[in-house]
Structures are given as C-alpha cells and as structure tokens.
Write a protein that holds these residues in place. Structure first.
Motif, PDB file in Angstrom:
ATOM      1  N   SER A  64       0.824  -1.211   0.000  1.00  0.00           N
ATOM      2  CA  SER A  64       0.000   0.000   0.000  1.00  0.00           C
ATOM      3  C   SER A  64       0.858   1.262   0.000  1.00  0.00           C
ATOM      4  O   SER A  64       0.453   2.308  -0.489  1.00  0.00           O
ATOM      5  CB  SER A  64      -0.934  -0.018   1.206  1.00  0.00           C
ATOM      6  OG  SER A  64      -0.499   0.877   2.188  1.00  0.00           O
TER       7      SER A  64
ATOM      8  N   PHE B 144       1.639   1.820  -3.536  1.00  0.00           N
ATOM      9  CA  PHE B 144       0.365   2.051  -4.198  1.00  0.00           C
ATOM     10  C   PHE B 144      -0.104   3.490  -3.987  1.00  0.00           C
ATOM     11  O   PHE B 144      -0.488   4.184  -4.938  1.00  0.00           O
ATOM     12  CB  PHE B 144      -0.649   1.059  -3.608  1.00  0.00           C
ATOM     13  CG  PHE B 144      -2.026   1.182  -4.170  1.00  0.00           C
ATOM     14  CD1 PHE B 144      -2.358   0.567  -5.362  1.00  0.00           C
ATOM     15  CD2 PHE B 144      -2.999   1.913  -3.500  1.00  0.00           C
ATOM     16  CE1 PHE B 144      -3.633   0.683  -5.879  1.00  0.00           C
ATOM     17  CE2 PHE B 144      -4.270   2.029  -4.018  1.00  0.00           C
ATOM     18  CZ  PHE B 144      -4.587   1.411  -5.206  1.00  0.00           C
TER      19      PHE B 144
ATOM     20  N   PRO C 203      -8.353   1.410  -2.609  1.00  0.00           N
ATOM     21  CA  PRO C 203      -7.912   0.008  -2.731  1.00  0.00           C
ATOM     22  C   PRO C 203      -8.803  -0.968  -1.988  1.00  0.00           C
ATOM     23  O   PRO C 203      -8.356  -1.686  -1.114  1.00  0.00           O
ATOM     24  CB  PRO C 203      -6.519   0.041  -2.139  1.00  0.00           C
ATOM     25  CG  PRO C 203      -6.597   1.127  -1.122  1.00  0.00           C
ATOM     26  CD  PRO C 203      -7.593   2.124  -1.594  1.00  0.00           C
TER      27      PRO C 203
ATOM     28  N   LEU D 193      -7.777  -4.462  -2.856  1.00  0.00           N
ATOM     29  CA  LEU D 193      -6.450  -4.673  -2.271  1.00  0.00           C
ATOM     30  C   LEU D 193      -6.581  -4.983  -0.780  1.00  0.00           C
ATOM     31  O   LEU D 193      -5.935  -5.886  -0.247  1.00  0.00           O
ATOM     32  CB  LEU D 193      -5.628  -3.399  -2.471  1.00  0.00           C
ATOM     33  CG  LEU D 193      -4.126  -3.493  -2.330  1.00  0.00           C
ATOM     34  CD1 LEU D 193      -3.569  -4.359  -3.420  1.00  0.00           C
ATOM     35  CD2 LEU D 193      -3.525  -2.103  -2.417  1.00  0.00           C
TER      36      LEU D 193
ATOM     37  N   SER E 211      -6.547  -7.050  -8.682  1.00  0.00           N
ATOM     38  CA  SER E 211      -7.120  -5.788  -8.238  1.00  0.00           C
ATOM     39  C   SER E 211      -6.491  -4.603  -8.989  1.00  0.00           C
ATOM     40  O   SER E 211      -7.162  -3.622  -9.288  1.00  0.00           O
ATOM     41  CB  SER E 211      -6.971  -5.675  -6.726  1.00  0.00           C
ATOM     42  OG  SER E 211      -6.280  -4.535  -6.349  1.00  0.00           O
ATOM     43  N   PHE E 212      -5.215  -4.719  -9.331  1.00  0.00           N
ATOM     44  CA  PHE E 212      -4.572  -3.646 -10.112  1.00  0.00           C
ATOM     45  C   PHE E 212      -5.181  -3.549 -11.502  1.00  0.00           C
ATOM     46  O   PHE E 212      -5.290  -2.466 -12.075  1.00  0.00           O
ATOM     47  CB  PHE E 212      -3.065  -3.885 -10.225  1.00  0.00           C
ATOM     48  CG  PHE E 212      -2.339  -3.660  -8.931  1.00  0.00           C
ATOM     49  CD1 PHE E 212      -2.720  -2.618  -8.081  1.00  0.00           C
ATOM     50  CD2 PHE E 212      -1.276  -4.459  -8.553  1.00  0.00           C
ATOM     51  CE1 PHE E 212      -2.061  -2.416  -6.875  1.00  0.00           C
ATOM     52  CE2 PHE E 212      -0.622  -4.262  -7.348  1.00  0.00           C
ATOM     53  CZ  PHE E 212      -1.011  -3.238  -6.516  1.00  0.00           C
TER      54      PHE E 212
ATOM     55  N   ASN F 287      -8.200  -1.589 -11.217  1.00  0.00           N
ATOM     56  CA  ASN F 287      -7.846  -0.204 -10.940  1.00  0.00           C
ATOM     57  C   ASN F 287      -7.411   0.517 -12.209  1.00  0.00           C
ATOM     58  O   ASN F 287      -7.738   1.677 -12.414  1.00  0.00           O
ATOM     59  CB  ASN F 287      -6.731  -0.149  -9.893  1.00  0.00           C
ATOM     60  CG  ASN F 287      -7.303  -0.046  -8.495  1.00  0.00           C
ATOM     61  OD1 ASN F 287      -8.322   0.607  -8.294  1.00  0.00           O
ATOM     62  ND2 ASN F 287      -6.685  -0.707  -7.552  1.00  0.00           N
TER      63      ASN F 287
END
Lengths: 789, 62
Positions: free
Chosen positions: A416, A419, A455, A458, A741-742, A745
C-alpha cells in the motif's frame, strides 16, 4: 462388546465392574451418578448420547474456600444477597447430553432456579438462591455428577470482560445504509430526464446523504483513526488510501448534490465501507473454547488450605507468605515453591515440563510451584510467595507485555505504501493536464482518480485469504490465533522444538532390556510383581511387558524409594534401584530399573522416550528449508537416540532452563532468524512468547496450553510441514489477487483520467473488483486446503 | 403526487424497525452463542416424553 464398557462414562470395565439395574459400571463413582440421575427421572441423559458421563473425582474438602464471602463476591457476576449468578467453566462439556443435564440442574437442587449452557465456551451460567443453597453446594453438586467446574486464579479478577460487539454494529449500519442507498440511487442510473424523476431526485439525493452520514462517521471511523495513527508514525499503511478514498467520496458527493452537478457516489461509498467491514469480520475467526492468552493464573487454584496451630483454614493463593504451612490434597496444584514436610509426595510436573511421569519426593525435598500432587495428602512449607516462585517469575519478563503484531509489517501495508504514492502521482499528473486543457474538469478528474483507486479489493485480498485459511486450519485441528500469525508463519526460517511432550509422546515410553535373558517363570514373576506396585515406573514397565498368567504371590513388599521385593513358589525377585538389587552403580542419564532373582543380578530395563509418529519424516521434510534446533530442559540422556533419528544438521541443546530458551531465541532473532517455536509446557511459555510464531502442541485442546500464537493438536504433529507450506502459498494467492485488483484499478483509472467517470461506472466497477477478489481468494484457498489433507 | 412521500416514509420506517431489531438482538447477546440454542431446541420433547413415561409408571404402581 457393550457389556465391557461402562454405561456412564464408556470406559472399559476391568475386573472391578459393578452391575446395577442391569447396567455395567466401571466404578462406584459412575454408578452413583447413574443412581442420582435415575432417582430424579433424569435418565434421559443416556438416551441423547451413549455413555456421555465422566467419573466423578474425590473432592473431599477441595471446595471449602468457596464458603468465603470475598471469594464468592469475586466469582459471582450478580449478587444481591439472595439471588446469585455464577458462570462456571466446565471442561467436560462435550455433547448434547451435557447440555441437557446441566440445564436441568434445578431438578437435582431446588435452590437452583435456572442454568444455561454455552456450548462453545464450555461454561454454564447458574442462577441460584443463596438462602437455600450456596456456590459451594452448586460446585459440589456439579462435581458429584461428573461435571467438575474448573476454578482457577484466572477467574479471580474484578469486573467481567466486556464483549466487544462494535464491529457487528458497524457492519449492520453499513449494510443497512448500503441497501437503502442502492435502492434510492437506482432511478438516476439511467438518466432519462423523466418528469417524476426530475421532480423527486433532490429528495432522493438528500436521503442518500443522510444514510451515508453514520457510515462515514461511525462505521468507517476505524479507518480514519488507523490512517491518522499510521501517518503520525510516518507509515503509509493500507488505511491511508482507504481513508482518503472515503473522505474524497463523501466530500465530492456532497458537493455534487449541493451544486446539482450529479447524484454523487453515495452508493459506492456505502458499498465500499460495507465490503471492507465484511472483510474485517470474516478475518475475525475466534475459537471461543480456546484461549491463546493463558499464563500460570489459568493453572493455579484460587485458594489453598493453610494449617495454623492445627486448624485448617482456606486462604487466597496471593496471601501465601514465606513460612506458611500448606496442605495439598490429592489432585491439587502446588502454588508456591516450598519444602515437603510430610506425606507421600508424587508430583506430576506435566503442566510445567510436559513430562507426565510423576516424581517422588521425600520429606525435606524442595517442591516447585506448578506441580500436581497425585497421591493423597501432603503438607508443605512455603519458601516463597506465588509471584516469586521459580516458575511464575518467568512471567515478569518483559516479553509478555509486548505485542508481536506491532513489530511486523504486513504484505498489504508494504504494497500500500507504493500504491498510495503511485495513485497520488497519477492524480496530480492528470489534474495538471486537465488544468491546461479544460480547467473546469480538473477537480472532477482529481477526485475521480482518488475515488476509483480506493484500494477496496487490495484491502480485501489478505483478510479473505487468511480468514478462509484460518477456518481450513481450524478444521484440521490447527487453531491459529489470528490472520497475522499465518503471515508470519510464511516467513519462518528456523524451527525450534521442545523435546519432552513435544516431539516425544506423553502416553508411551519404551524400555529396553540389557543383561541375562529371563526364563519364562521369571518373566511371570516379574510381571506379577509389577502388577502389585503403584509406582509410576512399575506401571509403565507393566504395560510394556507381554501378557502372562496372573498368579498370587507368596510374598510382596514395597520398599519406598528403593524398589519391590516378592516371591512366588521357590523364586524370589527384587526390582528397583541398582543399590537395592545389589548391582554396581553406573552413571547413566536415563531412568533404569534393575532386576535380580534369587539374589543373582540379572539385568536392567532402560527407559527411553518414545517419539511421535512421523517425527523423522517431518524433520527430513523440514530440513530442506529450515534450520532445525531441539531445545530441551532435560539432560542429554537421549542425545544418541535423537542423533540416529533426526537429520544430521539438527542442533541438539540440552539442560535449558525456561529463561535460557527465551534468550536462545532472542539471540538468534537478533541475527536475523525468524523463529517458529513448538512447545507444550509452561516452561516453554517464555520461548513461545519470544519467538515470531509460537505453536503450543496439545494432546487435548480442551485442557490448558500456555500462551501462544497457535495451538496444534498432537495427532496432527506430522502435518506441521504442510501447514507452513500452505501459509507460504497463501502469500502467493494474495500476490495474485493484488494483480487482479490492479487490473480493475487500471480500467477505473482510465475512466477517471479521461474525465468520464459516471456514478454508475463506479457503482459497477468497485463492487465487481471486490467480489472477484473475494471469489478468487476463496476458491484458491479452498483448493489449497484440499491439498493439505 | 405526494403519495411517494408516504411510500418513502413507510419503506424507511420499516427498514429502520428491522435495523433496530437487529441491534437489540446483538446487544442482548443472541449472536454470542450460535450452537447451544440449536441443541436446546430439541430438548423440550424429550422432557415431556420423560414425564409422561413416569406418570404412566406411577399410575401402574398406584
């Protein structure tokens, strides 16, 4: 055959079986319980489950301390003089019959008005009238029917622990608001410009705003608090982007409805918080019947009998002073270090060392706190108070006040950090671009990037992976305290084992015979002589030897502390210490029993530990990836045996005191080792607390194990390697869900950067990414779990 | 058309009633033990059967 098993407790009935009412009982105690139940029309107890009972133990005088006012005051949760309510922990609760009989206590004692069982916590909450009965009578009643409550020093604290239910409230509020906001925002998803919609959309929007208020300020407050704490420490933990996302979502949405720019993102906002809390809730798997926080207080009694001028008075354990004369009854624990004054002391130190063989003590010998007396009454004089005894001193070490999680950066927090920086730079870059191109859209784009990059997925990957793995491990009898333990388990590079009770089995030991072989008549004599003796070594040897005919001996004599002497027909036998049988003393570290017949030395039995099944296999698997150490509190008598059994690189260290174990681990940690400690007794408590992950091995998870991070059922000991491996694979699963998850995003950020993020897109994309991550991790961990079996 | 205000009001009130019921249930500890009640529920019958059995027995002996 049914006949051979006790109708009450299900144990095998030996020669002393009692037949009563056409039913067989193994002992008088079981029969008495049956009689009590049948007199009170409670035999239904046996219909629900076959042989559900436990043999009641002799408790004469054990609970005298419960008559004391101040102790009653501490143990009851409600007390107005007449009505008292007490919650008692009963380890024997194990089936529906137990619930039934315990909830019908009022039939056995009319003074009890109601009793309610909590099966998960194995306790019963008894409400009774203090005028007609008393706490002591209730406890004695429970003991007499085989449900002896366990009352320890741990119960002796003021105030009841408050149950923290705030997460359920928060989850409830978030779910409630999420559902209603979804419902209210639905009409505007399809912006048709219809007349009714145009007229009422303001009302709908402000209603959504109202619903989102408790979500942001109550349900989501933990994220703001945690982010603030993290930032103050200079950490960009996962809660920072989440808190930022929630804040931006709320402010932007409020602005949107105030200036009539759109319907806002209240649906995404409430959905986000709801899913995040759901993840938190899922991660929280608790085993209510286990405790990971136990110290010596859970083992120690509340009160002990003190003898003063020939009068026995129960006193609180904390009031024991140096020089007090104490009376220890059968099955009672020695609360403080002292000297044995008189009585036949056979002390079981299994709580402390894991070794279940009892130790005999002579008058004048030192007794250490934590041992349990196993035969009759003894009197002792206290040398130290409870807190200053050898064993309890260990808990004053500062390792017990530290929280392991504080010093550990989770994978999620590590990711994170990067991120957050990446997201913030994207947001700034996009905004600068739009300021130059179309400044009216700049603020819009900035907030949209922060919203869509929140996130959620995430933050959900780790809780759902670990939460699910926690449940799978639990089903396989490996009970882990919390999710972060699994993460730490994945990073282990050194595994340290305690010896006695951990890699050895308590139940069995083996003995090897050296010397002249015994004739068959001598073997019969030996077996029959041992049969008459109650000495633990005799019992062990008796169990090991082959079956022989039972004969009645002509002569039998037990010499305390030396051995046994017996004769049958013309043969005479002596069993015991070397000096007793007339052999030369040899300095061996292992326990030996010498034998001579007709005054002629024959040979000796040497006892060896019996190791757990699959031990060498486990060590051979572990040796590839880990440094292996055995830290034993015992002498080096087993060194040769262990060397044969274990891989050559295993370090063997003997004669380690509890403190030494702790320091050994500390030293290796300072050199970069990540230590997994596997132990079982209270003497390992320090080592378990100091290690990165401390696993307590337990023969029976319902009885007590020291404070630790995880409890492993002894039967699953050989699976340890698979559990560590599964933890490592869980980390891989989490990394893959991060990738997933990316991807979501990046799609979201495309919409955000180009300035076309409509509420409906956010409302689809955010739950979709969360749900797909949850589905992915759940399926992956379930596949992983199937492979462990 | 003001009926929509009424409908909205009713729907929200109903939702809030359920929500409050949930909070009260949690507060009373209904979710603290999720196993014992499932077993306890099955006991009442056993008890009645037991009592009727004994009354028959008593009648016979009397």
């Amino acid at each position: 055959m049914d006949q051979d098993n006790c109708f009450h407790c299900g144990d095998v009935c030996d020669s002393q079986a009692i037949t009563f009412n056409e039913k067989t009982f193994c002992c008088n105690g079981c029969k008495t319980v049956y009689e009590i139940f049948s007199e009170n029309d409670l035999t239904c107890y046996y219909d629900l489950q076959a042989a559900p009972g436990a043999t009641p133990k002799d408790i004469e005088g054990k609970y005298d301390f419960l008559a004391q006012e101040n102790i009653i005051e501490k143990l009851t949760e409600f007390n107005d003089g007449t009505t008292q309510i007490a919650t008692l922990y009963i380890p024997h609760i194990h089936c529906s019959s137990c619930i039934w009989i315990l909830e019908n206590l009022n039939k056995l004692n009319p003074g009890i008005s109601s009793s309610q069982v909590n099966f998960g916590k194995k306790n019963v909450r008894v409400t009774y009238n203090a005028n007609t009965t008393s706490l002591k009578e209730v406890v004695i009643l429970l003991s007499s029917i085989g449900y002896e409550p366990y009352i320890s020093l741990d119960d002796f604290k003021t105030g009841k622990a408050q149950v923290n239910r705030s997460l359920i409230y928060k989850l409830g509020i978030a779910g409630f608001a999420f559902g209603n906001v979804m419902f209210l925002s639905f009409p505007e998803y399809f912006q048709v410009g219809e007349f009714w919609l145009e007229q009422y959309k303001y009302l709908f929007r402000w209603l959504m705003f109202t619903f989102s208020l408790p979500v942001v300020f109550y349900a989501g407050q933990d994220y703001f608090i945690s982010a603030y704490k993290g930032l103050r420490k200079g950490l960009l933990n996962i809660d920072v982007p989440i808190a930022l996302g929630i804040a931006v979502l709320f402010i932007r949405s409020t602005m949107d409805i105030i200036f009539d720019l759109g319907s806002g993102f209240f649906d995404s906002l409430t959905g986000l918080v709801f899913f995040l809390l759901l993840g938190k809730f899922f991660q929280q798997k608790t085993y209510s019947f286990l405790s990971f926080e136990r110290d010596y207080k859970s083992y120690f009694p509340i009160a002990i009998t003190k003898i003063e001028n020939g009068v026995e008075t129960p006193i609180q354990v904390y009031d024991i002073k140096q020089g007090d004369r104490l009376l220890i009854r059968n099955e009672e624990l020695i609360p403080a270090d002292g000297i044995l004054i008189n009585g036949n002391a056979k002390i079981d130190y299994s709580f402390v060392t894991g070794e279940s063989k009892t130790v005999s003590k002579q008058s004048g010998d030192k007794l250490f706190a934590g041992g349990k007396q196993t035969t009759g009454l003894i009197e002792m004089e206290a040398l130290k108070s409870v807190e200053h005894s050898y064993l309890t001193q260990l808990w004053s070490h500062d390792v017990f006040s530290k929280n392991k999680e504080d010093h550990f950066t989770t994978l999620t927090n590590a990711i994170s950090k990067r991120f957050t920086i990446v997201v913030l730079s994207i947001a700034v870059l996009a905004t600068t671009y739009w300021i130059l191109v179309d400044s009216s859209k700049a603020v819009n784009v900035f907030t949209a990037v922060l919203i869509i990059a929140c996130p959620c997925a995430l933050a959900l990957a780790a809780p759902f992976t670990f939460g699910n793995l926690l449940r799978i491990f639990g089903k396989l009898k490996f009970y882990v305290k919390n999710a972060s333990v699994i993460e730490q388990l994945a990073e282990i590079n050194t595994v340290i084992f305690d010896k006695t009770g951990t890699i050895t089995s308590n139940k069995k030991s083996t003995a090897r015979y050296e010397g002249d072989s015994l004739s068959s008549s001598e073997e019969v004599l030996l077996k029959n002589t041992l049969r008459g003796s109650n000495h633990p070594l005799s019992r062990t040897l008796y169990d090991i030897l082959d079956e022989h005919n039972i004969v009645s001996l002509n002569h039998f004599e037990e010499h305390l502390g030396k051995g046994i002497e017996a004769s049958y027909q013309n043969d005479q036998i002596k069993i015991g210490s070397a000096s007793f049988v007339g052999a030369h003393e040899t300095s061996v570290l292992n326990t030996t029993v010498h034998i001579s017949t007709n005054n002629q030395y024959k040979g000796k039995y040497t006892f060896y530990n019996s190791y757990r099944k699959g031990l060498s296999k486990l060590f051979n698997k572990l040796k590839k990836d880990f440094d292996l150490v055995i830290l034993s509190g015992d002498n080096a008598g087993e060194q040769e045996n262990l060397k044969k059994l274990l891989p050559a690189k295993t370090k063997l260290i003997f004669n380690q005191k509890p403190d030494d174990k702790l320091e050994y681990i500390k030293y290796h940690q300072s050199e970069g080792a990540k230590v997994l400690m596997v132990g079982d007794g209270l003497n390992d408590a320090g080592a378990l607390a100091q290690s990165n992950v401390g696993i307590a091995l337990s023969e029976n998870v319902n009885v007590f194990s020291p404070a630790c991070d995880a409890i492993l059922d002894a039967t699953k000991f050989n699976q340890l390697y698979h559990f560590i491996k599964a933890s490592k694979q869980a980390i891989t699963i989490i990394k893959w869900s991060f990738v997933l998850s990316f991807m979501y995003n990046s799609i979201g950020i495309y919409f955000a950067v180009t300035g076309q993020l409509a509420p409906v897109i956010a409302a689809i994309l955010m739950p979709l990414s969360s749900i797909s991550v949850v589905v992915f991790t759940t399926i992956a961990t379930n596949l992983l779990g199937r492979r462990i079996k | 058309m003001s009926v929509i205000y009424m409908l909205l009001g009713i729907s929200i009130v109903v939702a809030i009633v359920f929500f409050v019921a949930f909070i009260v249930a949690v507060k009373k500890g209904q979710y603290d033990d999720d196993y014992t009640p499932s077993v306890r529920m099955l006991f009442e019958d056993e008890l009645v059967k037991d009592q009727s059995k004994t009354t028959i027995k008593n009648k016979k002996t009397n």
